[in-house]
Design an enzyme around this catalytic site. Structure first.
Site, PDB file in Angstrom:
ATOM      1  N   HIS A 310     -12.905   7.807  -1.890  1.00 34.79           N
ATOM      2  CA  HIS A 310     -12.153   7.449  -0.993  1.00 34.79           C
ATOM      3  C   HIS A 310     -11.266   6.339  -1.241  1.00 34.79           C
ATOM      4  O   HIS A 310     -10.090   6.401  -1.785  1.00 34.79           O
ATOM      5  CB  HIS A 310     -12.948   7.934   0.771  1.00 34.79           C
ATOM      6  CG  HIS A 310     -11.773   8.380   1.650  1.00 34.79           C
ATOM      7  ND1 HIS A 310     -11.302   9.142   1.945  1.00 34.79           N
ATOM      8  CD2 HIS A 310     -10.603   6.945   1.898  1.00 34.79           C
ATOM      9  CE1 HIS A 310     -10.231   8.902   2.650  1.00 34.79           C
ATOM     10  NE2 HIS A 310     -10.809   7.769   2.862  1.00 34.79           N
ATOM     11  N   GLU A 311     -12.326   5.482  -0.459  1.00 34.75           N
ATOM     12  CA  GLU A 311     -11.650   4.097  -0.793  1.00 34.75           C
ATOM     13  C   GLU A 311     -11.558   3.255  -1.646  1.00 34.75           C
ATOM     14  O   GLU A 311     -10.220   3.055  -1.960  1.00 34.75           O
ATOM     15  CB  GLU A 311     -12.935   2.713   0.594  1.00 34.75           C
ATOM     16  CG  GLU A 311     -13.379   3.825   1.211  1.00 34.75           C
ATOM     17  CD  GLU A 311     -12.206   3.461   2.189  1.00 34.75           C
ATOM     18  OE1 GLU A 311     -11.542   2.992   2.245  1.00 34.75           O
ATOM     19  OE2 GLU A 311     -12.308   4.855   3.586  1.00 34.75           O
ATOM     20  N   HIS A 314      -7.821   4.134  -2.623  1.00 37.32           N
ATOM     21  CA  HIS A 314      -6.671   3.149  -1.403  1.00 37.32           C
ATOM     22  C   HIS A 314      -6.246   2.157  -2.284  1.00 37.32           C
ATOM     23  O   HIS A 314      -5.275   1.166  -1.943  1.00 37.32           O
ATOM     24  CB  HIS A 314      -7.393   3.241  -0.677  1.00 37.32           C
ATOM     25  CG  HIS A 314      -7.523   4.337   0.414  1.00 37.32           C
ATOM     26  ND1 HIS A 314      -6.613   4.412   0.929  1.00 37.32           N
ATOM     27  CD2 HIS A 314      -8.079   4.429   1.170  1.00 37.32           C
ATOM     28  CE1 HIS A 314      -6.899   5.669   2.011  1.00 37.32           C
ATOM     29  NE2 HIS A 314      -8.024   5.386   1.990  1.00 37.32           N
ATOM     30  N   ASP A 323      -3.567   7.971   3.605  1.00 32.18           N
ATOM     31  CA  ASP A 323      -4.754   9.394   4.487  1.00 32.18           C
ATOM     32  C   ASP A 323      -3.389  10.387   5.372  1.00 32.18           C
ATOM     33  O   ASP A 323      -2.745   9.997   6.259  1.00 32.18           O
ATOM     34  CB  ASP A 323      -5.140   8.627   5.588  1.00 32.18           C
ATOM     35  CG  ASP A 323      -6.593   7.534   4.641  1.00 32.18           C
ATOM     36  OD1 ASP A 323      -6.831   8.698   3.870  1.00 32.18           O
ATOM     37  OD2 ASP A 323      -6.868   6.760   5.154  1.00 32.18           O
ATOM     38  N   TYR A 326      -7.184  14.395   6.818  1.00 32.12           N
ATOM     39  CA  TYR A 326      -8.759  13.863   7.358  1.00 32.12           C
ATOM     40  C   TYR A 326      -9.534  15.494   7.356  1.00 32.12           C
ATOM     41  O   TYR A 326      -9.311  16.337   8.047  1.00 32.12           O
ATOM     42  CB  TYR A 326      -9.026  13.108   7.942  1.00 32.12           C
ATOM     43  CG  TYR A 326      -9.086  12.033   7.682  1.00 32.12           C
ATOM     44  CD1 TYR A 326      -9.453  11.472   7.395  1.00 32.12           C
ATOM     45  CD2 TYR A 326      -7.987  11.397   8.703  1.00 32.12           C
ATOM     46  CE1 TYR A 326      -8.818   9.420   6.679  1.00 32.12           C
ATOM     47  CE2 TYR A 326      -7.456   9.724   8.777  1.00 32.12           C
ATOM     48  CZ  TYR A 326      -7.413   9.383   7.828  1.00 32.12           C
ATOM     49  OH  TYR A 326      -7.064   7.988   7.790  1.00 32.12           O
TER      50      TYR A 326
END
Length: 356
Positions: A310-311, A314, A323, A326
């Site tokens: 996920h990170e 980015h 985002d 969620y």
């Protein structure tokens, strides 16, 4: 939520509050007109060489109280871009924190009474590039906010200020926590990991997480190569096929795999936020691990390994996701309703990878 080292005065200004009916100020603001239940005003505050503050007020003009998802409202300590900033009509990219949050719970909503308001002062200088002078306009990024039972329309106001010189924020200073660096063998490659402020047990968990995340990303690449027309899990998490969207997804996983197998990572364990983790998209490959990360499972849904996927998505160099939603339910709905946003949503990359 901000880890950047702001001046103390800015931290004192940066407080979001809900204001009872009749108490909301802002006569000099530029307000939006309309009949919606929520309206916003934006006021320019302090403008210096290192700060540009705005006061944002969201008023509930209806006869009933509303509970608005807090992450859809401007926050003093931002975790994603809620405000839209332009310079001379051109969008100014958000460069602040992007965090993995859990699906919303009851405590994640802000109560705004009938006739009342929510107000917050935000310093834009650390989250937006204001280094070039010009005419800046600030407004909410979206005309919709999510409430406990519905999605509400917001009549968005805006404010404008002209600067004659650049504004440079305090920046995001690295912590002074002790660091340890090691080479971790992943498949046929090796990644260099610098642990910042991590205990021995945390380092062990992170080493495993990086290895598992690399495996997830590699398996995602393999699946996509074997299914060049999408379908199946691709449709579930990224929506209907188009060649441009499919190319974006495959490119992102290729870059994430490269990061997790051959780049130099910095994993920071000093945050006490209740997120899973966060990054600054223009600072590869530094990932800040937070409280929810340490209680997450090693693999599976919302796992440590998935959080790293996920990170990593980015980072601008990896494709620069946002985002938009969620949680698995919202991510699936996003894929079905808006594939363009699904391929730009970090949770969708995580959940596709975790299903490998």
């Amino acid at each position: 939520m901000r880890i950047s080292r702001r001046p103390l005065w800015a931290a004192c200004l940066a407080v979001g509050i809900a204001i009872p009916a009749g108490a909301a100020a802002g006569a000099s603001a530029v307000a939006a007109a309309g009949a919606a239940g929520l309206t916003t005003t934006v006021q320019i505050g302090q403008v210096t060489g290192s700060a540009l503050t705005v006061r944002v007020t969201v008023r509930n003009t209806s006869s009933s109280a509303v509970d608005v998802l807090s992450r859809d409202l401007p926050q003093a300590r931002a975790s994603h871009a809620v405000l839209a900033v332009t310079r001379d009509g051109v969008p100014v990219p958000y460069r602040g924190k992007l965090a993995k949050l859990a699906a919303p719970a009851a405590a994640d909503y802000t109560h705004i009474p009938a006739g009342g308001a929510y107000a917050v002062t935000v310093d834009l200088a650390d989250d937006y590039d204001l280094s070039q002078p010009g005419t800046f306009t600030v407004a909410l990024a979206s005309t919709r906010v999510r409430a406990a039972r519905d999605t509400l329309r917001v009549d968005t106001g805006r404010a404008t200020v002209r600067t004659s010189a650049g504004i440079r924020g305090a920046g995001k200073a690295a912590g002074a926590a002790p660091t340890t660096t090691e080479q971790v063998k992943v498949a046929a490659a090796a990644v260099s990991i610098t642990y910042r402020g991590c205990t021995t047990s945390e380092q062990t968990a992170l080493k495993t997480a990086v290895t598992n995340a690399a495996t997830y990303s590699q398996k995602s690449q393999t699946w996509l190569a074997a299914n060049p027309s999408g379908g199946g899990a691709y449709t579930t998490w990224f929506g209907t096929y188009s060649s441009s969207r499919f190319t974006r997804v495959t490119s992102a996983y290729s870059k994430i795999t490269s990061e997790l197998t051959s780049k130099t990572l910095t994993l920071d364990c000093t945050s006490n936020e209740d997120y899973y983790a966060y990054v600054y998209p223009d600072q590869p490959y530094v990932i800040y691990l937070c409280n929810a990360f340490w209680t997450a499972p090693a693999t599976g849904t919302d796992s440590k390994a998935g959080t790293l996927i996920h990170e990593s998505s980015h980072f601008t160099v990896n494709g620069g996701t946002d985002d938009h939603a969620y949680g698995q339910t919202a991510a699936r709905q996003l894929a079905a309703s808006n594939p363009a946003n699904a391929v730009d949503n970090a949770d969708n990359y995580e959940y596709f990878a975790e299903s490998r």
